[in-house]
Motif scaffolding. Structure first.
Motif, PDB file in Angstrom:
ATOM      1  N   ALA B 157       0.908  -1.298  -0.113  1.00  0.00           N
ATOM      2  CA  ALA B 157       0.026  -0.196  -0.162  1.00  0.00           C
ATOM      3  C   ALA B 157       0.674   1.327  -0.124  1.00  0.00           C
ATOM      4  CB  ALA B 157      -0.782   0.003   1.322  1.00  0.00           C
ATOM      5  N   HIS B 177      13.585  -4.571   9.567  1.00  0.00           N
ATOM      6  CA  HIS B 177      12.184  -5.196   9.332  1.00  0.00           C
ATOM      7  C   HIS B 177      12.321  -5.924   7.988  1.00  0.00           C
ATOM      8  CE1 HIS B 177      10.975  -3.118  12.912  1.00  0.00           C
ATOM      9  NE2 HIS B 177      10.627  -1.988  12.305  1.00  0.00           N
ATOM     10  N   VAL B 178      11.388  -6.605   7.734  1.00  0.00           N
ATOM     11  CA  VAL B 178      11.052  -7.461   6.542  1.00  0.00           C
ATOM     12  C   VAL B 178       9.936  -6.678   5.909  1.00  0.00           C
ATOM     13  CG1 VAL B 178      10.088  -9.640   5.529  1.00  0.00           C
ATOM     14  CG2 VAL B 178      12.130  -9.641   7.060  1.00  0.00           C
ATOM     15  N   PHE B 179       8.850  -6.542   6.493  1.00  0.00           N
ATOM     16  CA  PHE B 179       7.753  -6.201   5.717  1.00  0.00           C
ATOM     17  C   PHE B 179       7.134  -4.577   6.443  1.00  0.00           C
ATOM     18  CE2 PHE B 179       2.985  -7.666   4.805  1.00  0.00           C
ATOM     19  CZ  PHE B 179       2.938  -6.678   3.853  1.00  0.00           C
ATOM     20  N   MET B 180       7.012  -3.695   5.476  1.00  0.00           N
ATOM     21  CA  MET B 180       6.407  -2.379   5.930  1.00  0.00           C
ATOM     22  C   MET B 180       5.321  -2.111   5.107  1.00  0.00           C
ATOM     23  SD  MET B 180       9.942  -0.195   7.006  1.00  0.00           S
ATOM     24  CE  MET B 180       8.865   0.724   8.016  1.00  0.00           C
ATOM     25  N   SER B 181       4.072  -1.208   5.915  1.00  0.00           N
ATOM     26  CA  SER B 181       3.061  -0.897   4.931  1.00  0.00           C
ATOM     27  C   SER B 181       2.712   0.456   4.886  1.00  0.00           C
ATOM     28  CB  SER B 181       1.933  -1.808   5.122  1.00  0.00           C
ATOM     29  OG  SER B 181       1.359  -1.453   6.242  1.00  0.00           O
ATOM     30  N   ALA B 183       1.293   4.272   5.281  1.00  0.00           N
ATOM     31  CA  ALA B 183       2.253   5.675   5.604  1.00  0.00           C
ATOM     32  C   ALA B 183       3.525   5.535   6.137  1.00  0.00           C
ATOM     33  CB  ALA B 183       1.306   6.645   6.358  1.00  0.00           C
ATOM     34  N   GLY B 184       3.788   4.214   7.125  1.00  0.00           N
ATOM     35  CA  GLY B 184       5.180   4.076   7.528  1.00  0.00           C
ATOM     36  C   GLY B 184       6.009   3.639   6.575  1.00  0.00           C
ATOM     37  N   ALA B 185       5.539   2.951   5.783  1.00  0.00           N
ATOM     38  CA  ALA B 185       6.556   2.691   4.526  1.00  0.00           C
ATOM     39  C   ALA B 185       7.039   4.000   3.629  1.00  0.00           C
ATOM     40  CB  ALA B 185       5.893   1.640   3.479  1.00  0.00           C
ATOM     41  N   GLU B 187       7.229   6.879   4.835  1.00  0.00           N
ATOM     42  CA  GLU B 187       8.188   7.703   5.699  1.00  0.00           C
ATOM     43  C   GLU B 187       9.346   7.022   5.339  1.00  0.00           C
ATOM     44  OE1 GLU B 187       6.858   7.933   9.775  1.00  0.00           O
ATOM     45  OE2 GLU B 187       5.155   8.638   9.223  1.00  0.00           O
ATOM     46  N   GLY B 264      -6.518  -0.024   0.985  1.00  0.00           N
ATOM     47  CA  GLY B 264      -5.850  -1.003   2.047  1.00  0.00           C
ATOM     48  C   GLY B 264      -5.996  -2.514   1.830  1.00  0.00           C
ATOM     49  N   ARG B 265      -6.640  -3.054   0.788  1.00  0.00           N
ATOM     50  CA  ARG B 265      -6.698  -4.287   0.298  1.00  0.00           C
ATOM     51  C   ARG B 265      -5.295  -4.673   0.156  1.00  0.00           C
ATOM     52  NH1 ARG B 265      -5.082  -7.535  -4.445  1.00  0.00           N
ATOM     53  NH2 ARG B 265      -5.921  -9.567  -4.134  1.00  0.00           N
ATOM     54  N   VAL B 266      -4.637  -5.917   0.624  1.00  0.00           N
ATOM     55  CA  VAL B 266      -3.275  -6.357   0.244  1.00  0.00           C
ATOM     56  C   VAL B 266      -3.473  -7.867  -0.324  1.00  0.00           C
ATOM     57  CG1 VAL B 266      -0.667  -6.980   1.357  1.00  0.00           C
ATOM     58  CG2 VAL B 266      -2.345  -5.130   2.201  1.00  0.00           C
TER      59      VAL B 266
END
Lengths: 371, 371
Positions: B157, B177-181, B183-185, B187, B264-266
């Motif tokens: 996302a 980390h391995v996985f970020m999604s 707004a955090g991703a 940033e 938001g669908r992953v």
């Protein structure tokens, strides 16, 4: 429900009565029983036999296991009061799930109920007790899976949701998706009228202190408690696996992630195959540990594959994955698992894991430390 | 690099020269060769032999395969111009990856380069060509995994990122980390100076028309084109798998998701184990299809497990998962896979899949339809 017919005709122990189970669901060899039946029960001739048979079905045992996170949990750093609080919380969660299973309810419902109980308890890093992110927020992940039909639901990085596991359930039941994250998942939650709670609800002083401690060292840390006298590191996650009387298994996991984690980090908890997996053919698994290693090892599905493709027992598969494969790559943590026969495994390679289990034919088990 | 010594002494075909490979990396039995060596090459006695040996290493073949999505792709609905455009784009992506592999570069770099090429092409549903979400945005997912050490990176996302696969690479290389999604991703992307592009860059008229069509029927649809004359449904995803000369394999996948999807669908694309998996011991896999089914089936890791635990060949494992297991649950799509021996499989259960492959010892293959 009347068990007298069973008893009077000495049916095998695994045969009980149920008014709801249709005849066609019963294996033929199991309901061809030596008769005659008692005429006083109102059953005569072939017609009567059919009526009675339609009241008989195989009742499996039910089983449930839960965890409240693994990590550096040492008896030396625990007070009797704290230990009692944890044990009571674990017992309550088991009871929440067991009450559903006892009545013939579904394993997926028992899993959800047990996890809701753990999410509502501030002791565990999920729901109310979720740790603070770097930005002082609470971002929660959850997932669950139904071993009967491999349906699944998951949410990641949701905020202010009282019970993320129930939101994951709603994604499974009420959306065409399996996995929703972030703001989109929040919008979905509003649409289905999920229960939101204000920030205050999630404020737990101990968690706030953990963040301040982590911010000082700028470290992303597990759900941990650091005091002058002791260092405790916990992979705060909660989870449940269950087997119902119909022979179906399910698994679910929920977490508040890592204290001081970067906004947006997703661990293994919402990942079907890594943090959660269930398949009637093999096992139901819920993990707790250093998520990055659990993702890279596809832990939950690995156990399922070792059983399905190598023919290993649940115990052997768990041993290989938790005590060997994960240890080799530095993946600290543990998991809870059960199969459709009611076998339960609660392995962990850390110092402790909050855990409990209950089978219909066994006493409640509660554990915290290595035994 | 001079191959003359190899040739003059009739070294096995799999032995070539390299100035960089240290002696200790060579299996002893492979470099104990019948001598003498040509004195004119400046190698005499034991010392000379050691010098020569240090220039010899086992050169495997390299291999790369890519996909640009699977679905209802029919020859009857394709124009020659469109077909040529797709084939050229696939060829360019292969070339981008191959140029790295030819020089002895790493498979993970080749995978990233090939996917960047596909992301930069508006024909495919990833990067520039990403479809519109319900809200008229572009939300992209990507992941990649290194078969050598099982390191992995993934993003979900993310918006306005030119090359999501490179952001996933940065999560792997530059974060803990391995996985970020979400707004955090985003940033994180800013912090590492990832390349951002304005909304205009992602505007493709055909994609916009697809959204308008989908909004009319309020349906969440795949990357598709619907016109009066034909119905085409594509699971728009791009991916690459590669084997480098060092014997290491890698896999990566990138997507713009589903047109009109809920924010938001992953899908399976960023899920290690489902959309992407790589392990030198077994295989590298990148999937494209109806993501929800691929998540529930843990498709990529399932192929790996069938090889590791059942001893199946890559082909047999792919056949079971794509043509049997996925078909049974209605999971339309396909995947690309290769193993460390350079075997390549490109199975799909839909009408077509944009795909291409190249091995150092074989000609380029490009396919679109069922053959």
């Amino acid at each position: 429900m009347d068990n007298s017919i069973c008893q009077s005709h000495r049916l095998p122990l695994n045969l009980r009565l149920s008014p709801n189970k249709p005849l066609r669901h019963m294996p033929r060899q199991k309901w061809r029983l030596p008769l005659p039946f008692d005429k006083s029960s109102g059953t005569e001739g072939r017609k009567g036999i059919r009526i009675i048979y339609s009241y008989i079905y195989i009742m499996n045992s039910y089983a449930i296991a839960i965890h409240g996170g693994a990590g550096t949990i040492l008896k030396s750093t625990m007070t009797p009061e704290k230990e009692l609080a944890y044990k009571t919380a674990l017992q309550n969660a088991i009871a929440a799930g067991e009450s559903i299973l006892q009545k013939g309810g579904r394993s997926i419902d028992a899993v959800e109920a047990a996890i809701r109980s753990l999410e509502d308890c501030p002791l565990f890093n999920a729901g109310k007790g979720a740790v603070f992110t770097h930005d002082g927020k609470h971002e929660m992940d959850a997932s669950l899976m139904n071993g009967k039909d491999l349906t699944a639901g998951a949410v990641a990085a949701v905020q202010n949701i009282k019970n993320p596991i129930s939101l994951a359930r709603a994604v499974m039941d009420k959306s065409e998706h399996v996995f929703m994250s972030g703001a989109g998942a929040q919008e979905f939650a509003k649409k289905i009228n999920a229960e939101f709670m204000p920030d205050d609800y999630f404020f737990v002083q101990q968690r706030y202190d953990q963040l301040q401690e982590a911010l000082k060292t700028d470290s992303v840390v597990m759900d941990h408690t650091v005091s002058k006298d002791n260092k405790e590191k916990k992979f705060g996650t909660v989870g449940a696996v269950a087997l119902d009387l119909h022979g179906n298994i399910a698994a679910g996991t929920s977490t508040g992630g890592m204290t001081n984690k970067k906004h947006g980090r997703v661990g293994d908890t919402p990942i079907i195959g890594s943090g959660t997996y269930a398949n009637n053919k093999t096992c139901a698994v819920s993990c707790t540990g250093h998520g990055e290693f659990f993702i890279r090892s596809v832990v939950a599905y690995d156990i399922s594959c070792l059983m399905e493709y190598k023919g290993l027992s649940l115990k052997k598969a768990c041993d290989i994955v938790v005590m060997d494969k994960l240890v080799k790559i530095g993946g600290e943590g543990g998991l809870i698992a059960l199969d459709a026969k009611g076998n339960i495994e609660l392995p962990f390679n850390s110092d402790g894991m909050y855990r409990a289990s209950k089978r219909s034919d066994q006493d409640l088990f509660i554990g915290i430390y290595k035994d």
